[in-house]
Write a protein that holds these residues in place. Structure first.
Motif, PDB file in Angstrom:
ATOM      1  N   TYR A 139       0.881  -1.256  -0.097  1.00  0.00           N
ATOM      2  CA  TYR A 139      -0.088  -0.130  -0.049  1.00  0.00           C
ATOM      3  C   TYR A 139       0.756   1.206  -0.022  1.00  0.00           C
ATOM      4  O   TYR A 139       0.199   2.285   0.142  1.00  0.00           O
TER       5      TYR A 139
ATOM      6  N   ASP B 269      -1.971   3.814   0.625  1.00  0.00           N
ATOM      7  CA  ASP B 269      -3.355   3.982  -0.049  1.00  0.00           C
ATOM      8  C   ASP B 269      -3.768   2.683  -0.465  1.00  0.00           C
ATOM      9  O   ASP B 269      -2.988   1.638  -0.867  1.00  0.00           O
TER      10      ASP B 269
ATOM     11  N   SER C 155      -8.120   2.338   7.758  1.00  0.00           N
ATOM     12  CA  SER C 155      -8.421   2.563   6.179  1.00  0.00           C
ATOM     13  C   SER C 155      -9.734   1.520   5.982  1.00  0.00           C
ATOM     14  O   SER C 155     -10.501   1.966   5.110  1.00  0.00           O
TER      15      SER C 155
ATOM     16  N   ALA D 257      -6.141   1.951  -2.238  1.00  0.00           N
ATOM     17  CA  ALA D 257      -6.849   2.010  -3.558  1.00  0.00           C
ATOM     18  C   ALA D 257      -7.099   0.602  -4.178  1.00  0.00           C
ATOM     19  O   ALA D 257      -8.038   0.373  -4.811  1.00  0.00           O
TER      20      ALA D 257
END
Length: 199
Positions: A60, A72, A138, A74
């Motif tokens: 990440y 992140d 997250s 994502a």
């Protein structure tokens, strides 16, 4: 990577309708929580490096980013998080997610790579604790609360790809001096389980 969803659900549930073909929630008599299983025998779960549904290994953060400024999740937002959220909904909101890291990023390890073992470099223990904490935060922000996690999946098995060597004493030290304090400071109530090893 992170592999395994523990589930607080009493009966098998077919996950095929939510995009997990061949997967079902089942009770495993050897563990206190049922597991999500797939045809490959590994639970579908978000990954910090690799999991059943990952086609490539990844982290990440950008290579060498010890500040974690590039952190992140994502890559997981496209398939993993929606699938897990759908599983939570299918279980009536009673799904306890359980994460198990498979490896720190290669640049945090003495081997310089995520596969075939290698140990966490002591200088990166605080960074790895922050990385795991950001993963939990997250996922919670994405609607996937993490009930608990192990410090390291199969810590003495270098044949896993990816993998990280982390004996019990090192895990205890990591929890005491790094992960536990960081979780406490962040206000996380996620359970930390030491020595997840099946060999």
């Amino acid at each position: 990577g992170v592999s395994v969803i523990g589930v607080a659900y009493p009966t098998p549930v077919d996950l095929t309708p939510i995009g997990a073909p061949g997967c079902a929630l089942v009770q495993d008599p050897h563990v206190s929580l049922p597991l999500v299983t797939s045809a490959s025998g590994v639970a579908p779960w978000p990954s910090t490096a690799e999991a059943t549904f990952a086609s490539v290994s990844y982290t990440y953060v950008a290579e060498g980013d010890a500040s974690l400024a590039s952190f992140d999740i994502a890559p997981d937002r496209r398939h993993r998080i929606p699938m897990i959220r759908a599983a939570i909904q299918a279980a009536g909101g009673r799904l306890a997610t359980y994460a198990s890291p498979w490896s720190a990023p290669g640049w945090m390890k003495d081997s310089g790579r995520m596969v075939q073992g290698g140990s966490l470099l002591p200088t990166f223990a605080p960074t790895w604790a922050q990385y795991i904490t950001r993963f939990v935060q997250s996922y919670e922000q994405a609607g996937v609360p993490i009930w608990g996690l192990t410090v390291q999946n199969e810590p003495l098995h270098p044949g896993n790809n990816p993998s990280l060597l982390m004996p019990a004493a090192e895990q205890a030290e990591f929890i005491k001096n790094h992960l536990g304090p960081v979780f406490r400071t962040a206000g996380l109530r996620t359970k930390i389980i030491c020595y997840d090893h099946n060999a």
